[in-house]
Write an enzyme that holds these catalytic residues in place. Structure first.
Site, PDB file in Angstrom:
ATOM      1  CB  SER A 113      -0.885   0.048   1.246  1.00  0.00           C
ATOM      2  OG  SER A 113      -1.785  -1.007   1.263  1.00  0.00           O
ATOM      3  CG  HIS A 134      -1.404   0.810  -4.489  1.00  0.00           C
ATOM      4  ND1 HIS A 134      -2.077   1.998  -4.366  1.00  0.00           N
ATOM      5  CD2 HIS A 134      -1.779   0.057  -3.425  1.00  0.00           C
ATOM      6  CE1 HIS A 134      -2.802   1.973  -3.266  1.00  0.00           C
ATOM      7  NE2 HIS A 134      -2.645   0.807  -2.685  1.00  0.00           N
ATOM      8  CD  GLU A 146      -1.422   4.744  -6.999  1.00  0.00           C
ATOM      9  OE1 GLU A 146      -0.636   5.673  -6.817  1.00  0.00           O
ATOM     10  OE2 GLU A 146      -2.138   4.268  -6.088  1.00  0.00           O
ATOM     11  CG  ASN A 185      -2.853   4.665  -0.041  1.00  0.00           C
ATOM     12  OD1 ASN A 185      -4.031   4.909   0.252  1.00  0.00           O
ATOM     13  ND2 ASN A 185      -2.408   3.431  -0.203  1.00  0.00           N
TER      14      ASN A 185
END
Ligand SMILES: NC(=O)c1ccc[n+]([C@@H]2O[C@H](COP(=O)([O-])OP(=O)(O)OC[C@H]3O[C@@H](n4cnc5c(N)ncnc54)[C@H](O)[C@@H]3O)[C@@H](O)[C@H]2O)c1
Length: 303
Positions: A113, A134, A146, A185
């Site tokens: 993550s 990701h 990603e 994120n």
């Protein structure tokens, strides 16, 4: 990568089984492994239940082969994606081990993550084949992946990975620098930091924060990103707003003491029945169902 590739998924948990499902539906042969037998044993059942729920061809699960042994799972693979627990030293060790069993042209990807890919892949003999992918939960409903390159990753590995995910119906984007949190994120948690600060400073309660987002710019976010929005209203207006509001926005480098206190008190969210708010079992189930239905509707509207 061939139209029908050999994919190996390491970790059969929430993300791993979903990633395996996406590649199997795309026609690839998928092996999946997990160090916990119960997790591995449940993977095919979970995939089948998802496929039925989505109204997709259940026969895709036939292309998923569980393998208890790591070497057996990755041997002959064209592409390996790791989705084990978020633990740097475990991930590092796993990739060093995996590299012993795969071909020289096998791509190695981590679904971490937030951990920099550079750290996870540092111990590999050939780091040009290693990258991050990701995904978002659930992998079969959220389109974005990603694709993160490190200073060592070859253009060929990035291009092959992007093509593989595009062909599987995902929306891959290329993240050119390997920074903690990548793009998604970083953006998400910049918003969460301010959301928590608003509650911490008594400006409004947690429910109000969420209502404000869901009933205002959250409504537009799926079709209007922040930079499109800035262009839409004008970069001059954006600059004027930033001059006033940015100095007032939370910018501490670490986590909020309010969040730390919640965790210290055992207020862990759904799993303990209370976090920022109290959650009954019924409320938890209703919110989970609402999110999945929303994602399904979005997917249907796209097709
Ligand atoms: N949950 C999310 O929303 C989400 C989203 C994007 C990325 N991720 C990342 O994906 C990864 C997996 O997350 P998850 O939510 O699926 O976790 P999870 O706990 O559901 O699954 C992890 C699995 O890894 C297995 N495992 C542990 N050690 C192992 C080993 N040595 N070899 C093989 N398997 C092993 C566990 O038994 C478990 O089944 C993490 O790095 C996480 O940060 C999670």
């Amino acid at each position: 990568m061939a139209a029908q590739a050999r994919i190996a998924v390491i970790g059969a948990g929430l993300m791993g089984h979903g990633i395996a499902q996406v590649f199997a539906v795309a026609g690839h042969e998928v092996t999946i492994t997990d160090s916990v037998a119960a997790s591995l044993d449940s993977a095919k059942g979970r995939i089948l239940a998802n496929l039925k729920d989505l109204g997709e061809d259940p026969s895709a699960v036939g292309r998923v082969r569980p393998a208890a042994d790591l070497a057996a799972a990755v041997r002959g693979a064209d592409y390996v994606v790791e989705a084990v627990i978020e633990d740097l030293s475990l991930k590092e060790k796993l990739f060093v081990e995996i590299e012993k069993y795969v071909r020289a042209d096998t791509i190695l990807a981590s679904n971490t993550s937030v951990i920099p890919i550079t750290k996870i892949m540092a111990g590999l003999r050939d780091r040009s084949r290693a990258l991050g992918t990701h995904w978002w939960n659930p992998p079969y409903l959220v389109p974005l992946v990603e694709v993160i390159g490190t200073q060592w990753t070859s253009v060929k590995a990035i291009d092959r990975t992007i093509a593989l995910h595009k062909a599987a119906g995902k929306m891959p984007v290329h993240v050119k620098k390997d920074v903690p949190g990548f793009v998604g994120n970083r953006l998400q948690h910049a918003l969460w930091r301010e959301a928590i600060a608003l509650v911490e400073h008594g400006i409004c309660d947690a429910e109000t924060v969420d209502t404000v987002i869901k009933a205002s710019f959250g409504r537009r976010l799926a079709v209007l990103g922040p930079l499109e929005n800035a262009d839409l209203v004008g970069t001059d207006l954006t600059l004027a707003i930033h001059r006033t509001v940015l100095p007032a926005i939370e910018h501490r480098a670490g986590p909020s003491p309010y969040l730390e206190a919640l965790v210290a008190k055992g207020k862990l969210g759904f799993k303990s029945g209370e976090g920022f708010r109290k959650w009954s079992a019924e409320e938890q189930a209703a919110l989970r169902a609402k999110v999945v239905q929303h994602l399904k509707n979005a997917r249907m509207n796209e097709s």
